[in-house]
Design a protein around this motif. Structure first.
Motif, PDB file in Angstrom:
ATOM      1  N   LYS A 150       0.844  -1.189   0.000  1.00 20.97           N
ATOM      2  CA  LYS A 150       0.000   0.000   0.000  1.00 20.97           C
ATOM      3  C   LYS A 150       0.876   1.234   0.000  1.00 20.97           C
ATOM      4  CE  LYS A 150      -0.430   0.327   5.056  1.00 20.97           C
ATOM      5  NZ  LYS A 150      -1.366   0.478   6.191  1.00 20.97           N
ATOM      6  N   SER A 151       0.379   2.261  -0.639  1.00 20.03           N
ATOM      7  CA  SER A 151       1.036   3.558  -0.648  1.00 20.03           C
ATOM      8  C   SER A 151      -0.057   4.590  -0.856  1.00 20.03           C
ATOM      9  CB  SER A 151       2.074   3.642  -1.775  1.00 20.03           C
ATOM     10  OG  SER A 151       1.455   3.487  -3.037  1.00 20.03           O
ATOM     11  N   PRO A 152       0.176   5.850  -0.483  1.00 21.75           N
ATOM     12  CA  PRO A 152      -0.868   6.853  -0.695  1.00 21.75           C
ATOM     13  C   PRO A 152      -1.272   6.892  -2.173  1.00 21.75           C
ATOM     14  CG  PRO A 152       0.835   7.713   0.747  1.00 21.75           C
ATOM     15  CD  PRO A 152       1.347   6.406   0.214  1.00 21.75           C
ATOM     16  N   GLY A 153      -2.506   6.552  -2.453  1.00 20.53           N
ATOM     17  CA  GLY A 153      -2.981   6.585  -3.818  1.00 20.53           C
ATOM     18  C   GLY A 153      -3.126   5.236  -4.490  1.00 20.53           C
ATOM     19  N   GLN A 154      -2.553   4.181  -3.920  1.00 21.89           N
ATOM     20  CA  GLN A 154      -2.649   2.881  -4.585  1.00 21.89           C
ATOM     21  C   GLN A 154      -2.482   1.722  -3.602  1.00 21.89           C
ATOM     22  OE1 GLN A 154       0.256   1.202  -7.738  1.00 21.89           O
ATOM     23  NE2 GLN A 154      -1.432   2.036  -8.962  1.00 21.89           N
ATOM     24  N   ALA A 155      -3.181   0.629  -3.922  1.00 24.64           N
ATOM     25  CA  ALA A 155      -3.060  -0.606  -3.148  1.00 24.64           C
ATOM     26  C   ALA A 155      -2.880  -1.758  -4.127  1.00 24.64           C
ATOM     27  CB  ALA A 155      -4.309  -0.828  -2.296  1.00 24.64           C
ATOM     28  N   LEU A 156      -2.022  -2.703  -3.760  1.00 24.42           N
ATOM     29  CA  LEU A 156      -1.823  -3.909  -4.563  1.00 24.42           C
ATOM     30  C   LEU A 156      -2.485  -5.056  -3.816  1.00 24.42           C
ATOM     31  CD1 LEU A 156      -0.445  -5.131  -7.086  1.00 24.42           C
ATOM     32  CD2 LEU A 156       1.541  -5.626  -5.643  1.00 24.42           C
ATOM     33  N   ILE A 157      -3.496  -5.663  -4.445  1.00 26.85           N
ATOM     34  CA  ILE A 157      -4.308  -6.684  -3.783  1.00 26.85           C
ATOM     35  C   ILE A 157      -4.209  -8.002  -4.535  1.00 26.85           C
ATOM     36  CG2 ILE A 157      -6.617  -7.300  -2.997  1.00 26.85           C
ATOM     37  CD1 ILE A 157      -7.274  -4.315  -2.928  1.00 26.85           C
ATOM     38  N   GLU A 158      -3.845  -9.060  -3.809  1.00 26.58           N
ATOM     39  CA  GLU A 158      -3.760 -10.392  -4.416  1.00 26.58           C
ATOM     40  C   GLU A 158      -5.094 -11.103  -4.249  1.00 26.58           C
ATOM     41  OE1 GLU A 158      -1.365 -14.611  -3.862  1.00 26.58           O
ATOM     42  OE2 GLU A 158      -0.424 -12.755  -3.178  1.00 26.58           O
ATOM     43  N   CYS A 159      -5.634 -11.577  -5.378  1.00 26.48           N
ATOM     44  CA  CYS A 159      -6.930 -12.244  -5.371  1.00 26.48           C
ATOM     45  C   CYS A 159      -6.901 -13.391  -6.371  1.00 26.48           C
ATOM     46  CB  CYS A 159      -8.023 -11.241  -5.741  1.00 26.48           C
ATOM     47  SG  CYS A 159      -9.675 -11.920  -5.804  1.00 26.48           S
ATOM     48  N   ALA A 160      -7.088 -14.616  -5.882  1.00 27.69           N
ATOM     49  CA  ALA A 160      -7.115 -15.811  -6.739  1.00 27.69           C
ATOM     50  C   ALA A 160      -5.862 -15.933  -7.589  1.00 27.69           C
ATOM     51  CB  ALA A 160      -8.363 -15.789  -7.627  1.00 27.69           C
ATOM     52  N   GLY A 161      -4.723 -15.635  -6.987  1.00 30.37           N
ATOM     53  CA  GLY A 161      -3.458 -15.799  -7.678  1.00 30.37           C
ATOM     54  C   GLY A 161      -3.034 -14.628  -8.531  1.00 30.37           C
ATOM     55  N   LEU A 162      -3.886 -13.623  -8.675  1.00 26.62           N
ATOM     56  CA  LEU A 162      -3.558 -12.426  -9.439  1.00 26.62           C
ATOM     57  C   LEU A 162      -3.420 -11.239  -8.492  1.00 26.62           C
ATOM     58  CD1 LEU A 162      -6.051 -12.785 -12.438  1.00 26.62           C
ATOM     59  CD2 LEU A 162      -3.615 -13.330 -12.437  1.00 26.62           C
ATOM     60  N   SER A 163      -2.549 -10.311  -8.837  1.00 24.95           N
ATOM     61  CA  SER A 163      -2.381  -9.103  -8.027  1.00 24.95           C
ATOM     62  C   SER A 163      -2.884  -7.901  -8.817  1.00 24.95           C
ATOM     63  CB  SER A 163      -0.911  -8.909  -7.646  1.00 24.95           C
ATOM     64  OG  SER A 163      -0.492  -9.925  -6.751  1.00 24.95           O
ATOM     65  N   TYR A 164      -3.827  -7.195  -8.241  1.00 25.74           N
ATOM     66  CA  TYR A 164      -4.464  -6.063  -8.913  1.00 25.74           C
ATOM     67  C   TYR A 164      -3.958  -4.739  -8.341  1.00 25.74           C
ATOM     68  CZ  TYR A 164      -7.818  -9.558 -10.583  1.00 25.74           C
ATOM     69  OH  TYR A 164      -8.396 -10.657 -11.167  1.00 25.74           O
TER      70      TYR A 164
END
Length: 206
Positions: free
Chosen positions: A12-26
């Motif tokens: 996470k950073s101000p303005g964006q989050a990286l989220i892993e879901c079902a093997g993919l990172s969005y």
């Protein structure tokens, strides 16, 4: 349409989050008001999302509260307000604050937001006045879901420097960012706390 995403918060950073879901990172673009609700990296979270498709980019925008997401969708229908400006508006004001601005016709608070001039502020008040009713039933103060505010991520730079950089990325001038942070800086405050306090002082309460 991607309306919600649930997974593990990778970064996470101000303005964006990286989220892993079902093997993919969005990569999910988020307003600062959502950033303050994010848990620590490695924990599960759920964000209400809006998927934007354009010729030059596909973007996923995430919000801690459904009210913020639904308001965002109304904002980007306003003439001259695109997704980036909509995200900037909801970074400076949460949904309840923005709704109060519309109800009280408060242009002064809106023009304090990066990218919002007097004409845009007036257009927002006029066009959103008729659309706010579509959010009826979601006005529950303090209902933003998510978790408790997360502590600052350990970094090599001073929290004050990172807070200034975050405000600059949001659209404030370097001098404005430095002045706002210096006013609230005191020992022990995290980056998130500094950003929150600086934004609070820069946007008049309404």
């Amino acid at each position: 349409m991607i309306g919600r995403i649930r997974g593990l918060l990778v970064e996470k950073s101000p303005g964006q989050a990286l989220i892993e879901c079902a093997g993919l990172s969005y990569e999910v673009d988020i307003p600062y008001t959502t950033f303050f609700h994010l848990p620590d990296a490695g924990q599960e979270l759920t964000l209400h999302t809006h998927f934007s498709v354009r010729e030059d980019a596909h973007s996923l925008f995430g919000f801690a509260a459904r009210l913020d997401r639904d308001l965002f969708r109304l904002l980007i229908k306003v003439n001259g307000v695109g997704p980036r400006l909509g995200l900037g508006i909801l970074s400076g004001l949460d949904a309840h604050q923005f709704i109060r601005c519309v109800e009280s016709k408060d242009t002064n608070s809106l023009v304090k937001l990066p990218g919002v001039g007097k004409k845009t502020a007036e257009r927002l008040l006029i066009e959103m006045a008729d659309r706010i009713g579509q959010l009826e039933g979601q006005f529950t103060p303090g209902s933003a879901p998510g978790s408790q505010s997360a502590p600052a991520v350990t970094v090599a730079h001073r929290p004050e420097d990172e807070a200034e950089a975050a405000l600059i990325a949001l659209g404030y001038k370097p001098q404005e960012a430095a002045k706002a942070v210096s006013k609230v800086a005191s020992g022990g405050l995290s980056r998130e706390e500094l950003i929150r306090l600086a934004l609070k002082n820069m946007i008049p309460a309404g």
